[in-house]
Design an enzyme around this catalytic site. Sequence first.
Site, PDB file in Angstrom:
ATOM      1  NE  ARG A  75      -2.737   0.650   3.475  1.00 51.49           N
ATOM      2  CZ  ARG A  75      -2.438   1.472   4.485  1.00 51.49           C
ATOM      3  NH1 ARG A  75      -2.386   2.788   4.283  1.00 51.49           N
ATOM      4  NH2 ARG A  75      -2.174   1.009   5.683  1.00 51.49           N
ATOM      5  CE1 TYR A 128     -14.177  11.820 -17.535  1.00 48.11           C
ATOM      6  CE2 TYR A 128     -13.359  11.941 -15.279  1.00 48.11           C
ATOM      7  CZ  TYR A 128     -13.994  11.236 -16.288  1.00 48.11           C
ATOM      8  OH  TYR A 128     -14.438   9.968 -16.055  1.00 48.11           O
ATOM      9  CG  ASP A 212      -6.397  16.088 -16.414  1.00 47.84           C
ATOM     10  OD1 ASP A 212      -5.619  15.416 -17.122  1.00 47.84           O
ATOM     11  OD2 ASP A 212      -7.526  15.680 -16.087  1.00 47.84           O
ATOM     12  CE  LYS A 237      -9.579   8.505 -20.135  1.00 50.08           C
ATOM     13  NZ  LYS A 237      -9.570   8.396 -18.686  1.00 50.08           N
TER      14      LYS A 237
END
Length: 423
Positions: A75, A128, A212, A237
């Site tokens: 983690r 987005y 972004d 993406k």
Amino acid sequence: MSKLTHIGNKKLSPETQMMHYGYNPMLSEGAVKCPQFQTSTFVFESAQQGKDLFNYASGRVPLPDDLEPGLIYSRFNNPVLEILEGRIAVWDEAEDCMVTNCGMSALSSTLMALSQPGDVVIYSEPIYGGTDTLLNAILPKMNIQSVGFIAQDGIEGLEAAVAKARDLGTVSVILLETPDNPTNHLIDIAACRKVAETLTNAAGERTKIVVDNTMGGPVFQTPLRHGADVCLYSLTKYIGGHSDLVGGSCSGNKALITQIRGFRNIFGTNMDPQTAWLLLRSLETLKIRMEAESRSAAQVARFLNRHPKVTQVHYAGFLEEGSQQHALYKKQCQGCSSTFSFEIAGGEPEAFQVLDATRICQLAVSLGGTETLIQHPASMTHSSVLAERRAQIGITDSLIRISVGLEDPEDIIADLEQALSLI
């Protein structure tokens, strides 16, 4: 960890470093490729080492410059994740990088780490749809407000948003998506940085610029070079590039990424080792994929721009020479990605007719994969944005977004031609 960056005085290019940076085969039985470290926990050499590593991971003790963070638990870190983070940082020209299990968790961790109750996030529009929901539906529950500005209004729009935000609280972050999704409008990162430098919180800390970079990066745009503090990706993406994984990342200076990483570790939004391993594979072909898709997209865009049933094509390659947007493109970008949008004659019924008729272009959300994807932003990815706001930011019912893949561009054109012939 091997961090070869130069051969003599020759700095190695990012595409070369994607094969080698951060990995020493001799530490893994000579394996040419990084093995999969499918483990949840790691053995300490001694109890003292375990204590030290937890102190470093928690930030209670600064990590000495000559030490690696050390492995504790997947983690927090994992060899595959650490190599991946190092290679993304190479592309972004960043000191450090942190990966997460999706793009939204990278964004959420960043905004939560850099903001506190009473703060305001200023953001560019369009953005987005998931980001819009986070800003306007989720963060307000934590007393973090947001103020949007239309990207086409430029710095004047940002300054108006700053004036409005000051009445609400301290501006913690200016969040930009450039090129924006889905209309491909560009925002001047350096100019936004100048505005941010006039804004500070009670502790005297400057407002941070978060970009972004999913639509253009990392091959065609490097936001940190132009004044951004943090560069975000949906790794799902272009960087993943095969529509077979979900991930996110943020890059920046070591102090900021360490701060954000602390939120990721406690929220538990770390990436799993298998996804990280697949992303290492994808980084090796990132540049050739993005460049090939870009060349094909230029052909498809030219076809659409001439088609009588297409009223407008939102593609950076068509920016008018001498215009402000063209000058910004030349300053800030190294090329056009393969995702753009176009408007057809008609509205939603005609757009749906085209979308339902394509055979090669697949009707699905997301972008940047090897296959061509096509979708309707107003009713799909940006459907959470209020209709009146969609109209203001250019997301009309006649708008279609396409992400051109690696098929033969002439085949994509033939598919679009037969679909458009039906309206």
